[in-house]
Design a protein around this motif. Structure first.
Motif, PDB file in Angstrom:
ATOM      1  N   TYR A  76       0.819  -1.212   0.000  1.00  0.00           N
ATOM      2  CA  TYR A  76       0.000   0.000   0.000  1.00  0.00           C
ATOM      3  C   TYR A  76       0.850   1.258   0.000  1.00  0.00           C
ATOM      4  O   TYR A  76       0.598   2.205  -0.743  1.00  0.00           O
ATOM      5  CB  TYR A  76      -0.930  -0.001   1.204  1.00  0.00           C
ATOM      6  CG  TYR A  76      -1.851   1.198   1.255  1.00  0.00           C
ATOM      7  CD1 TYR A  76      -2.700   1.497   0.186  1.00  0.00           C
ATOM      8  CD2 TYR A  76      -1.878   2.038   2.368  1.00  0.00           C
ATOM      9  CE1 TYR A  76      -3.543   2.586   0.222  1.00  0.00           C
ATOM     10  CE2 TYR A  76      -2.723   3.130   2.416  1.00  0.00           C
ATOM     11  CZ  TYR A  76      -3.546   3.413   1.345  1.00  0.00           C
ATOM     12  OH  TYR A  76      -4.378   4.498   1.383  1.00  0.00           O
ATOM     13  N   MET A  77       1.896   1.277   0.829  1.00  0.00           N
ATOM     14  CA  MET A  77       2.787   2.427   0.891  1.00  0.00           C
ATOM     15  C   MET A  77       4.091   2.108   0.166  1.00  0.00           C
ATOM     16  O   MET A  77       4.310   0.987  -0.282  1.00  0.00           O
ATOM     17  CB  MET A  77       3.038   2.809   2.352  1.00  0.00           C
ATOM     18  CG  MET A  77       1.779   3.277   3.061  1.00  0.00           C
ATOM     19  SD  MET A  77       2.023   3.773   4.798  1.00  0.00           S
ATOM     20  CE  MET A  77       2.050   2.181   5.611  1.00  0.00           C
ATOM     21  N   ASN A  78       4.943   3.116   0.024  1.00  0.00           N
ATOM     22  CA  ASN A  78       6.212   2.912  -0.672  1.00  0.00           C
ATOM     23  C   ASN A  78       6.992   1.777  -0.029  1.00  0.00           C
ATOM     24  O   ASN A  78       7.033   1.640   1.189  1.00  0.00           O
ATOM     25  CB  ASN A  78       7.055   4.185  -0.626  1.00  0.00           C
ATOM     26  CG  ASN A  78       6.359   5.364  -1.266  1.00  0.00           C
ATOM     27  OD1 ASN A  78       5.398   5.205  -2.015  1.00  0.00           O
ATOM     28  ND2 ASN A  78       6.832   6.561  -0.981  1.00  0.00           N
ATOM     29  N   ASN A  79       7.647   0.984  -0.869  1.00  0.00           N
ATOM     30  CA  ASN A  79       8.396  -0.162  -0.359  1.00  0.00           C
ATOM     31  C   ASN A  79       9.686  -0.314  -1.152  1.00  0.00           C
ATOM     32  O   ASN A  79       9.957   0.460  -2.075  1.00  0.00           O
ATOM     33  CB  ASN A  79       7.544  -1.424  -0.429  1.00  0.00           C
ATOM     34  CG  ASN A  79       8.001  -2.494   0.547  1.00  0.00           C
ATOM     35  OD1 ASN A  79       8.967  -2.318   1.291  1.00  0.00           O
ATOM     36  ND2 ASN A  79       7.317  -3.620   0.549  1.00  0.00           N
ATOM     37  N   LEU A  80      10.469  -1.339  -0.821  1.00  0.00           N
ATOM     38  CA  LEU A  80      11.766  -1.541  -1.452  1.00  0.00           C
ATOM     39  C   LEU A  80      11.677  -2.496  -2.640  1.00  0.00           C
ATOM     40  O   LEU A  80      10.989  -3.514  -2.581  1.00  0.00           O
ATOM     41  CB  LEU A  80      12.771  -2.091  -0.439  1.00  0.00           C
ATOM     42  CG  LEU A  80      13.169  -1.155   0.700  1.00  0.00           C
ATOM     43  CD1 LEU A  80      14.134  -1.855   1.648  1.00  0.00           C
ATOM     44  CD2 LEU A  80      13.793   0.127   0.166  1.00  0.00           C
ATOM     45  N   TYR A  81      12.408  -2.131  -3.677  1.00  0.00           N
ATOM     46  CA  TYR A  81      12.645  -3.012  -4.825  1.00  0.00           C
ATOM     47  C   TYR A  81      14.087  -3.482  -4.672  1.00  0.00           C
ATOM     48  O   TYR A  81      15.015  -2.679  -4.710  1.00  0.00           O
ATOM     49  CB  TYR A  81      12.458  -2.240  -6.127  1.00  0.00           C
ATOM     50  CG  TYR A  81      12.535  -3.065  -7.373  1.00  0.00           C
ATOM     51  CD1 TYR A  81      11.378  -3.414  -8.053  1.00  0.00           C
ATOM     52  CD2 TYR A  81      13.752  -3.489  -7.894  1.00  0.00           C
ATOM     53  CE1 TYR A  81      11.440  -4.174  -9.219  1.00  0.00           C
ATOM     54  CE2 TYR A  81      13.826  -4.247  -9.045  1.00  0.00           C
ATOM     55  CZ  TYR A  81      12.666  -4.587  -9.705  1.00  0.00           C
ATOM     56  OH  TYR A  81      12.723  -5.341 -10.853  1.00  0.00           O
ATOM     57  N   SER A  82      14.274  -4.790  -4.471  1.00  0.00           N
ATOM     58  CA  SER A  82      15.593  -5.301  -4.096  1.00  0.00           C
ATOM     59  C   SER A  82      16.191  -6.176  -5.183  1.00  0.00           C
ATOM     60  O   SER A  82      15.493  -6.984  -5.810  1.00  0.00           O
ATOM     61  CB  SER A  82      15.497  -6.106  -2.794  1.00  0.00           C
ATOM     62  OG  SER A  82      15.038  -5.291  -1.737  1.00  0.00           O
ATOM     63  N   ILE A  83      17.493  -6.025  -5.377  1.00  0.00           N
ATOM     64  CA  ILE A  83      18.276  -6.825  -6.324  1.00  0.00           C
ATOM     65  C   ILE A  83      19.421  -7.453  -5.537  1.00  0.00           C
ATOM     66  O   ILE A  83      20.113  -6.766  -4.781  1.00  0.00           O
ATOM     67  CB  ILE A  83      18.836  -5.942  -7.456  1.00  0.00           C
ATOM     68  CG1 ILE A  83      17.691  -5.309  -8.255  1.00  0.00           C
ATOM     69  CG2 ILE A  83      19.762  -6.743  -8.374  1.00  0.00           C
ATOM     70  CD1 ILE A  83      18.118  -4.136  -9.107  1.00  0.00           C
TER      71      ILE A  83
END
Length: 414
Positions: A309-316
């Motif tokens: 719902y809120m901003n979150n992390l995009y992880s590599i």
């Protein structure tokens, strides 16, 4: 066609009839890690565990009842919601309504069962801590937010899980498990009229009350670039995590752009995971990120992203990273690279193919509808946003990813 109605006590009911002999029954509660507070971080997940224990009024345990008719059951907790599901032969679909209506109000929270489930949740916490990837993502979350509820992730804090009392979590259950804070989704071999009839039969007498888990979206922390180095445990594979903050579903335009960027950067992604847990995805050879392997900067590359719902992390995560400085620079170059028309076309094709895959069963479609209703107030809106992601152009992509690169976390584990 999907239909939406509300009972007089506030319960939202979503129904989609399909000419099949199976019915998926989901109940979404708008409560998760985002609603927790100091002293109960991780409590939403522990409450979920307790709701598979003794429930007053059920003639047996959930597993006995569902498996006894050849069905499947599950539950999972997220940052934003907690979900319970039964997938049943359509002739036994009424059982799902009975279980979920009693689960909403009649969980017992027996003290001895509570202590047993506490131990089980703590053992899951230990298993997660033994996973280097979990530790890296967890550390990234601690860096990404100062006091935001996503900071401690769904797993919560060991200290809180050790100390929280049965009575405190029972009050938490009573506060948020109520008709006005829930969405019932029924997809499969029940007609709309029958599904609504059963919803009224089993949920209609439940009194309104309790609290809503809805919160106003906000963010904090991570205004620039952060780099951290951690020492790996003996025998563990060195790796590099690079994470960026991406918009949550509260920002519909940002979510649309995130979806396109994800398919350009990582090359593929299921929008739902059916009845399985979400896991990091090995990027396909056709993706931009796979060039890191081809160029010898690592042995394998995974990416992790889910809609929140809120901003979150995009992880590599790059495994056996050879040159961390070069790898970080190369990831940023790959993300910032202007996509060609062929690349855009391929990403659009993959988005639509994955959308079909993510809505090809009653269970996955029910998940899409429930998430969409919780996040956007419309069961069909998430599907529309995914479709709209294919309309984004090169300029939108470039502007979007340039903003992403300004808020990043790099954690070297070696």
């Amino acid at each position: 066609m999907v239909s939406l109605s509300r009972l007089s006590n506030g319960l939202t009911v979503i129904v989609h009839h399909m000419p099949i002999d199976v019915a998926a029954i989901y109940v979404f509660y708008n409560v998760g890690a985002k609603n927790e507070y100091p002293g109960i971080f991780g409590g939403s997940h522990l409450v979920e565990h307790m709701l598979f224990r003794k429930i007053e009024g059920l003639r047996g345990s959930v597993d006995e009842l569902v498996e006894g008719v050849g069905g499947y059951f599950n539950g999972f907790t997220n940052y934003d919601y907690t979900v319970y599901v039964e997938v049943l032969p359509a002739e036994y679909a009424e059982l799902g309504f009975e279980i979920e209506s009693k689960r909403m109000t009649n969980a017992v929270f027996d003290p001895s069962e509570f202590e047993l489930e506490r131990k089980i949740v703590l053992s899951e916490f230990d298993m997660n801590e033994n996973d280097p990837d979990f530790r890296l993502v967890y550390r990234a979350s601690m860096i990404a937010w100062d006091v935001h509820p996503y900071r401690y992730a769904v797993a919560g804090l060991r200290s809180d899980l050790n100390r929280v009392s049965r009575d405190e979590l029972f009050r938490y259950y009573r506060r948020y498990y109520n008709p006005g804070n829930a969405v019932l989704v029924v997809v499969g071999g029940l007609g709309e009229d029958k599904a609504v009839e059963l919803a009224n039969k089993y949920f209609g007498s439940i009194e309104p009350g309790g609290e809503s888990g809805v919160i106003k979206p906000w963010d904090d922390g991570l205004q620039g670039r952060v780099r951290v180095e951690l020492k790996a445990l003996s025998g563990e594979t060195p790796r590099l995590l690079i994470a960026f903050k991406v918009p949550g579903a509260h920002d519909i335009d940002g979510l649309r752009k995130t979806i396109l960027a994800d398919f350009i950067i990582s090359g593929d992604r299921a929008f739902t995971y059916g009845l399985t847990s979400r896991e990091p995805m090995v990027v396909p050879r056709s993706s931009r990120l796979y060039r890191l392997v081809e160029e010898g900067l690592g042995d394998a590359v995974y990416s992790y992203y889910e809609v929140t719902y809120m901003n979150n992390l995009y992880s590599i995560i790059i495994y056996n990273v050879k040159d961390p400085d070069r790898a970080i620079m190369r990831v940023e170059e790959l993300i910032a690279e202007r996509p060609s028309e062929d690349e855009l076309g391929f990403a659009r094709e993959r988005i639509m193919a994955r959308l079909v895959f993510s809505t090809d069963s009653p269970s996955k479609l029910a998940q899409i509808y429930g998430l969409s209703q919780l996040f956007m107030g419309d069961p069909g809106r998430l599907i529309s946003v995914i479709e709209d992601a294919t309309k984004s152009d090169t300029s939108e992509y470039i502007d979007f990813v340039n903003n992403l690169l300004n808020r990043s976390i790099s954690i070297l584990y070696r």
